[in-house]
Scaffold this motif. Structure first.
Motif: not given
Ligand SMILES: [Zn+2]
Length: 217
Positions: A120, A123, A179
């Motif tokens: 994650d 990306q 994130v």
């Protein structure tokens, strides 16, 4: 020409601050949030020194990209020059969140980078997050160093200070905040066990291309 100022974007700054606070990503008045309206090129930014839970839409400061105040009676965030330097350097950035969360701040005090260790993260954020050279809070030097270390990625650590995340819009900037903090937490825990695998550059590129084609990043 009359520049149209939007109550909606002021509310976006207020709501994002409350969300940051709720998610324990910052405390007190620390950190700052801004949004760029691409139609008018006006920047909406958090005022300096007011607790997130106490900020109201009337407190939000509106400036042009050169730093001239267009609306607002409060003092704009101390890091306004860093936010403006990023909007001026990056056409793809529409929202910026600077915060002081624990795990990414651990890396920010070491000066270490956060490598690409989870899917994650690579990306959404980039191949890694690097730490900018030191600059005093609110200084032109900090603004310049942050732009250099951010590069084309979506987050940067500020040495002995905290983290800054960007997105095309506020939703994406908020996602980057979560994130980055989660990945910093995982990285530190994995290092305490002993090791972690860094995703090879060619696999990172393949995942970024896939994300671009499929999610329009
Ligand atoms: Zn700060």
């Amino acid at each position: 020409m009359e520049l149209k100022i939007s109550e909606k974007y002021k509310k976006l700054i207020v709501d994002t601050g409350r969300e940051l606070y709720k998610q324990n990503l910052t405390i007190g008045t620390w950190g700052n949030i801004s949004f760029l309206d691409s139609d008018t090129d006006l920047v909406y930014i958090k005022p300096s020194g007011i607790e997130y839970n106490e900020i109201e839409t009337k407190d939000i400061v509106v400036l042009d990209k050169k730093g001239k105040i267009v609306e607002g009676t409060k003092k704009p965030s101390i890091e306004t020059s860093m936010h403006l330097a990023i909007y001026n350097a990056r056409d793809d950035v529409g929202a910026i969140i600077h915060y002081h969360p624990i795990y990414s701040s651990v890396l920010a005090v070491t000066g270490l980078s956060l490598p690409g260790i989870s899917e994650d993260f690579v990306q959404l954020v980039g191949n890694k997050v690097v730490c900018a050279k030191y600059g005093l809070p609110g200084s032109k030097e900090l603004a310049k160093n942050a732009v250099i270390a951010l590069g084309e990625r979506k987050a940067v650590f500020l040495l002995n200070h905290g983290t800054l995340c960007v997105g095309r819009d506020m939703k994406e900037a908020m996602k980057v905040c979560s994130v980055v903090e989660k990945t910093a937490h995982i990285y530190i825990l994995s290092k305490s066990i002993g090791k972690c695998r860094i995703i090879p550059e060619e696999d990172i590129k393949a995942m970024q291309d896939f994300a671009k084609d499929n999610y329009g990043n």
